[in-house]
Design a protein around this motif. Structure first.
Motif, PDB file in Angstrom:
ATOM      1  N   THR A  50       8.394  -1.239   3.232  1.00  0.00           N
ATOM      2  CA  THR A  50       8.070   0.030   3.064  1.00  0.00           C
ATOM      3  C   THR A  50       6.971   0.401   2.245  1.00  0.00           C
ATOM      4  OG1 THR A  50       9.717   0.171   1.233  1.00  0.00           O
ATOM      5  CG2 THR A  50      10.644   0.353   3.506  1.00  0.00           C
ATOM      6  N   SER A  51       6.367   1.284   2.366  1.00  0.00           N
ATOM      7  CA  SER A  51       5.031   1.596   1.442  1.00  0.00           C
ATOM      8  C   SER A  51       5.265   3.218   1.304  1.00  0.00           C
ATOM      9  CB  SER A  51       3.998   1.380   2.363  1.00  0.00           C
ATOM     10  OG  SER A  51       2.773   1.943   1.843  1.00  0.00           O
ATOM     11  N   SER A  52       5.175   3.530  -0.071  1.00  0.00           N
ATOM     12  CA  SER A  52       5.123   4.923  -0.146  1.00  0.00           C
ATOM     13  C   SER A  52       3.748   5.345  -0.328  1.00  0.00           C
ATOM     14  CB  SER A  52       5.802   5.371  -1.535  1.00  0.00           C
ATOM     15  OG  SER A  52       5.345   4.617  -2.500  1.00  0.00           O
ATOM     16  N   PHE A  53       2.656   4.310  -0.520  1.00  0.00           N
ATOM     17  CA  PHE A  53       1.417   4.796  -0.650  1.00  0.00           C
ATOM     18  C   PHE A  53       0.851   5.371   0.848  1.00  0.00           C
ATOM     19  CE2 PHE A  53      -3.289   4.124  -0.533  1.00  0.00           C
ATOM     20  CZ  PHE A  53      -3.562   4.260  -1.687  1.00  0.00           C
ATOM     21  N   ASP A  54      -0.032   6.408   0.699  1.00  0.00           N
ATOM     22  CA  ASP A  54      -0.145   7.029   1.798  1.00  0.00           C
ATOM     23  C   ASP A  54      -1.712   6.770   2.228  1.00  0.00           C
ATOM     24  OD1 ASP A  54      -0.955   8.709   4.031  1.00  0.00           O
ATOM     25  OD2 ASP A  54      -0.782  10.538   3.031  1.00  0.00           O
ATOM     26  N   PHE A  55      -1.909   5.753   3.197  1.00  0.00           N
ATOM     27  CA  PHE A  55      -3.264   5.376   3.555  1.00  0.00           C
ATOM     28  C   PHE A  55      -4.085   6.553   4.219  1.00  0.00           C
ATOM     29  CE2 PHE A  55      -1.601   1.323   2.423  1.00  0.00           C
ATOM     30  CZ  PHE A  55      -2.471   0.708   1.828  1.00  0.00           C
ATOM     31  N   ALA A  56      -3.270   7.145   5.121  1.00  0.00           N
ATOM     32  CA  ALA A  56      -4.008   8.154   5.936  1.00  0.00           C
ATOM     33  C   ALA A  56      -5.164   8.910   5.455  1.00  0.00           C
ATOM     34  CB  ALA A  56      -3.060   9.059   6.549  1.00  0.00           C
ATOM     35  N   PRO A  57      -5.188   9.452   4.408  1.00  0.00           N
ATOM     36  CA  PRO A  57      -6.534  10.212   3.790  1.00  0.00           C
ATOM     37  C   PRO A  57      -7.659   9.125   3.695  1.00  0.00           C
ATOM     38  CG  PRO A  57      -4.734  10.632   2.496  1.00  0.00           C
ATOM     39  CD  PRO A  57      -4.133   9.614   3.335  1.00  0.00           C
ATOM     40  N   LEU A  58      -7.544   7.822   3.774  1.00  0.00           N
ATOM     41  CA  LEU A  58      -8.476   6.979   3.572  1.00  0.00           C
ATOM     42  C   LEU A  58      -9.216   6.488   4.782  1.00  0.00           C
ATOM     43  CD1 LEU A  58      -6.639   4.448   0.787  1.00  0.00           C
ATOM     44  CD2 LEU A  58      -8.512   6.554   0.510  1.00  0.00           C
ATOM     45  N   PHE A  59      -8.378   6.857   6.152  1.00  0.00           N
ATOM     46  CA  PHE A  59      -9.102   6.297   7.245  1.00  0.00           C
ATOM     47  C   PHE A  59     -10.401   7.151   7.538  1.00  0.00           C
ATOM     48  CE2 PHE A  59      -4.422   5.172   8.639  1.00  0.00           C
ATOM     49  CZ  PHE A  59      -4.700   4.105   7.971  1.00  0.00           C
ATOM     50  N   PRO A  76     -12.587   5.948  -4.496  1.00  0.00           N
ATOM     51  CA  PRO A  76     -12.830   4.504  -3.755  1.00  0.00           C
ATOM     52  C   PRO A  76     -12.004   4.336  -2.632  1.00  0.00           C
ATOM     53  CG  PRO A  76     -12.724   4.547  -6.259  1.00  0.00           C
ATOM     54  CD  PRO A  76     -12.315   5.859  -6.008  1.00  0.00           C
ATOM     55  N   LYS A  77     -12.579   3.489  -1.724  1.00  0.00           N
ATOM     56  CA  LYS A  77     -11.667   3.232  -0.556  1.00  0.00           C
ATOM     57  C   LYS A  77     -10.783   2.020  -0.917  1.00  0.00           C
ATOM     58  CE  LYS A  77     -12.430   6.195   2.604  1.00  0.00           C
ATOM     59  NZ  LYS A  77     -12.864   6.094   4.006  1.00  0.00           N
ATOM     60  N   LEU A 105      -3.355   1.063 -12.913  1.00  0.00           N
ATOM     61  CA  LEU A 105      -4.586   1.894 -12.679  1.00  0.00           C
ATOM     62  C   LEU A 105      -4.819   2.367 -10.992  1.00  0.00           C
ATOM     63  CD1 LEU A 105      -7.005   0.000 -15.030  1.00  0.00           C
ATOM     64  CD2 LEU A 105      -6.291   2.572 -15.149  1.00  0.00           C
ATOM     65  N   ALA A 106      -4.562   1.417 -10.309  1.00  0.00           N
ATOM     66  CA  ALA A 106      -4.810   1.821  -8.779  1.00  0.00           C
ATOM     67  C   ALA A 106      -3.710   2.829  -8.593  1.00  0.00           C
ATOM     68  CB  ALA A 106      -4.393   0.376  -8.055  1.00  0.00           C
ATOM     69  N   THR A 107      -2.638   2.660  -8.865  1.00  0.00           N
ATOM     70  CA  THR A 107      -1.565   3.662  -8.567  1.00  0.00           C
ATOM     71  C   THR A 107      -1.848   5.287  -9.157  1.00  0.00           C
ATOM     72  OG1 THR A 107       0.467   2.100  -8.508  1.00  0.00           O
ATOM     73  CG2 THR A 107       0.959   4.404  -8.633  1.00  0.00           C
ATOM     74  N   GLU A 108      -2.400   5.219 -10.386  1.00  0.00           N
ATOM     75  CA  GLU A 108      -2.706   6.237 -11.187  1.00  0.00           C
ATOM     76  C   GLU A 108      -3.911   7.089 -10.238  1.00  0.00           C
ATOM     77  OE1 GLU A 108      -3.846   5.781 -15.133  1.00  0.00           O
ATOM     78  OE2 GLU A 108      -4.872   7.676 -15.186  1.00  0.00           O
ATOM     79  N   TYR A 109      -4.890   6.262  -9.802  1.00  0.00           N
ATOM     80  CA  TYR A 109      -6.034   6.949  -9.191  1.00  0.00           C
ATOM     81  C   TYR A 109      -5.893   6.782  -7.833  1.00  0.00           C
ATOM     82  CZ  TYR A 109      -8.618   7.021 -13.304  1.00  0.00           C
ATOM     83  OH  TYR A 109      -8.918   7.282 -14.840  1.00  0.00           O
ATOM     84  N   GLY A 110      -4.649   6.605  -7.246  1.00  0.00           N
ATOM     85  CA  GLY A 110      -4.517   6.471  -5.618  1.00  0.00           C
ATOM     86  C   GLY A 110      -5.504   5.664  -4.839  1.00  0.00           C
ATOM     87  N   VAL A 111      -5.675   4.355  -5.425  1.00  0.00           N
ATOM     88  CA  VAL A 111      -6.836   3.613  -4.543  1.00  0.00           C
ATOM     89  C   VAL A 111      -5.913   2.467  -4.487  1.00  0.00           C
ATOM     90  CG1 VAL A 111      -8.932   2.399  -4.999  1.00  0.00           C
ATOM     91  CG2 VAL A 111      -8.635   4.614  -6.270  1.00  0.00           C
ATOM     92  N   PRO A 112      -6.077   1.949  -3.007  1.00  0.00           N
ATOM     93  CA  PRO A 112      -5.271   0.905  -2.578  1.00  0.00           C
ATOM     94  C   PRO A 112      -6.321  -0.635  -3.200  1.00  0.00           C
ATOM     95  CG  PRO A 112      -6.200   1.894  -0.945  1.00  0.00           C
ATOM     96  CD  PRO A 112      -6.785   2.568  -2.031  1.00  0.00           C
ATOM     97  N   VAL A 113      -5.406  -1.704  -3.657  1.00  0.00           N
ATOM     98  CA  VAL A 113      -6.002  -2.950  -3.961  1.00  0.00           C
ATOM     99  C   VAL A 113      -5.989  -3.891  -2.753  1.00  0.00           C
ATOM    100  CG1 VAL A 113      -5.392  -4.757  -5.491  1.00  0.00           C
ATOM    101  CG2 VAL A 113      -4.602  -2.816  -6.239  1.00  0.00           C
ATOM    102  N   PHE A 114      -7.262  -4.198  -2.747  1.00  0.00           N
ATOM    103  CA  PHE A 114      -7.441  -5.327  -1.350  1.00  0.00           C
ATOM    104  C   PHE A 114      -7.660  -6.662  -2.205  1.00  0.00           C
ATOM    105  CE2 PHE A 114     -10.779  -6.204   2.154  1.00  0.00           C
ATOM    106  CZ  PHE A 114      -9.978  -7.321   2.497  1.00  0.00           C
TER     107      PHE A 114
END
Lengths: 410, 410
Positions: B2-11, A170-171, A198-207
């Motif tokens: 700072t952000s370690s989360f990688d958004f690039a694959p979601l663009f 999910p985006k 959960l968001a971190t585990e699945y690599g999904v951003p929170v909006f």
């Protein structure tokens, strides 16, 4: 203006249906996010406008007041302080983008992350404007049910696992955790911790949409999800529409530069309204912290009037959880009531409501529900409007069987 | 932050390149549509704001001031009168939509009419913001060259015939007929008649962008193309950015209901900034007609300073037609000058210019051209900035061979 030129063959496929002509607000208007005009801090806004214009009004001759595309610097500075104090968010003016209301925030985040066929996760009952945007974009929405503490984490975990098993990332997970729209719940800190995990585990951003978060009865709110995420995978948006005035159209986004730099490239409007930013900065720095409690006290009394009126007019036919803040009440009517039909009949009788199916990913769950905004009508309008609504509902659907009015007349 | 989360694959694919961090305006800024801060009617705006807020400020608690999605009624009423008086346009408040600057007007008209692969007709040299929008939308642009009277009708006729022979019906003819951007020409009435005739013959709407049309040196302008069309196949847009203040972000669209109803369905921003609409209505009704001539007189003296400075510093190396109004000069330098490169070198020396290729459908025609905005810098900044620009140009391209500065020093 008459036109013999036929534009219709030029319209591309997929345009939304044309708007109807505007016919004014209903006599008893319980729709939208309009606020209490008596609580608008008019004298303070006039004083702020005059002082801001006298001090730096000539900078209006320059796009964005020469403060760059992220917005008027003193307003961003106020937000840095406010977000730290109220929501625990650590950010700088470079992490903030001032936008033309949080609706533009939705558009910019969506344009940065979404394309047709994508999937996002939503609270099952959620903000209509967010839902209709996704429908137009052709994005799939997976709804997660709510309880009195907001989005259910057990269902979120199952949804994320299910999507992953089908190869779908999910985006984003869209949530209104602090005074949820339309249910008025506040997600407790422990559940926020679980959401971040959960968001971190699945690599999904929170909006995280915090646009109602200033209006909490207790004056106490949990830290923002943004403040609790260590990875930075949270985009946080907010607004001055609910705390100061909706017609000003000023909102904001907090996002890491990786996302910010993409949103800036998509924000091609030459800046949001600068006078409104100047006025808000001048007003809010000295007055925001004292204005908001006065506003919420007034809103709370209107909520009491609305709940009393519903109890009186609908009795047990109207069920609701008392919201923890905000400007609306999410009401459940008996199963036989179709609120889309009730909406039409009530409008004809001068009462406007938001029918549940427009505020939900699950049309059968929300079929008998409706949202009532109580901030804008007066106490008297609330009482009268609910009485008219009960009368219409009884005529159309047979419930409430006997309204308070009828009993009193008998 | 700072952000370690990688958004690039979601663009999603096709996002524009990320924006660079903003570094402020150049010391000598000749870019954009910034205006003369000394001419901003500050006292009048303060007075208008105070009186408007005192009279009806509490309506800011309601979205759109309860005036509906087309905007604040008194501002639309002012525009009906102004457009009739200045441009000969007959319209009512129902034909007008207030928008967040004419950039939102461009977006709404484009969203209503265009889809990927469509074709539109443009003036060969035109507004960068309009051109970049079409590139992003994947729309083909057929450029028609200009002469001192604006778009050439012989080439327009040939272009329309050629497109028709290839089975292509352009979605619109976009023109800035009254103080063209960037050339500063005004299309005479006879040529407007011919444009209307051709557009009607080929069934192509005219998209008339009149956002600079208030700033005419003579104070006299031809009727708008909108006023001359009998079929109604014209969409007309304008702005308060050039006549009052760009940072306010208030523009408007005049369109038949067939188009208006579609644009309203696409304008999902809950209204444009209401305070700015209130202020403009309160200020403009009594003051617009006297403010604009004072502004244009001041702008005209800055144009004189700019032309003098160019003649002094560049001599015959800088060629230009004297514009008939507005805030910019379109300058042709010798063939060896690549203004995209000049832009970079000048910026490093503290001078910002708009390089020609960004303002044209024909990159080779515009390669040695540039646009200079003269409204925002002071007379002294204009003189100093042009001297620096000439020095940079001489170093980079060998022209002007000897600048005025050098001769004076020699």
């Amino acid at each position: 203006m008459t036109s013999s030129f036929d534009f219709a063959p030029l319209f591309p496929a997929g345009l939304p249906a044309p708007s109807a002509r505007w016919t004014g607000l209903a006599k008893y208007s319980f729709v939208g996010g309009n606020n209490d005009s008596e609580q608008l801090p008019l004298e303070g806004l006039i004083e702020a406008t005059t002082s801001a214009l006298q001090r730096e009004g000539r900078s209006l001759a320059t796009y964005g007041l020469a403060h760059g595309p992220q917005g008027y610097l003193p307003l961003r500075e106020f937000l840095v302080t406010k977000l730290k104090r109220d929501a625990g968010i650590n950010c700088t003016v470079d992490d903030l983008l001032i936008v033309s209301g949080s609706l533009q925030a939705l558009d910019l985040v969506n344009a940065t992350l979404l394309t047709r066929g994508d999937t996002v996760i939503f609270e099952q009952d959620s903000y209509q404007g967010s839902l209709t945007r996704l429908a137009r974009l052709g994005v799939n929405v997976a709804g997660v049910p709510l309880d009195k503490d907001g989005m259910r984490m057990d269902v979120l975990a199952a949804t994320l696992a299910d999507l992953k098993s089908r190869g779908i990332r999910p985006k984003y997970i869209y949530t209104i955790p602090t005074v949820q729209n339309p249910t008025g719940s506040i997600m407790p800190e422990s559940r926020r911790t679980e959401l971040v995990r959960l968001a971190t585990e699945y690599g999904v951003p929170v909006f995280e949409d915090d646009c109602y978060a200033d209006l909490v009865w207790s004056g106490q709110r949990p830290p923002a999800i943004h403040a609790m995420s260590e990875s930075g995978g949270v985009i946080h948006i907010g607004s001055f529409s609910k705390s100061i005035a909706p017609a000003l159209r000023v909102g904001f986004i907090v996002a890491p530069w990786e996302v910010m730099s993409r949103m800036l490239a998509l924000k091609t409007d030459a800046g949001s309204g600068a006078l409104e930013q100047m006025v808000l900065a001048a007003y809010c720095k000295p007055h925001f912290a004292s204005h908001v409690p006065a506003l919420t006290r007034a809103l709370r009394t209107k909520l009491d009037t609305l709940m009393e009126a519903l109890n009186e007019q609908f009795g047990t036919a109207a069920e609701f959880e008392e919201p923890k803040g905000g400007i609306f009440l999410w009401v459940k009517l008996p199963e036989q009531v179709d609120t889309l039909k009730l909406y039409q009949a009530a409008l004809a009788a001068g009462v406007s409501i938001n029918p549940g199916p427009e505020w939900s990913t699950d049309k059968s769950h929300s079929r008998s529900r409706l949202r009532l905004c109580f901030a804008s009508p007066t106490h008297q309008q609330i009482r009268e409007g609910v009485a008219v609504l009960a009368e219409v509902c009884r005529k159309e659907f047979g419930v409430p069987a006997r309204s308070a009015n009828v009993e009193k007349r008998a």
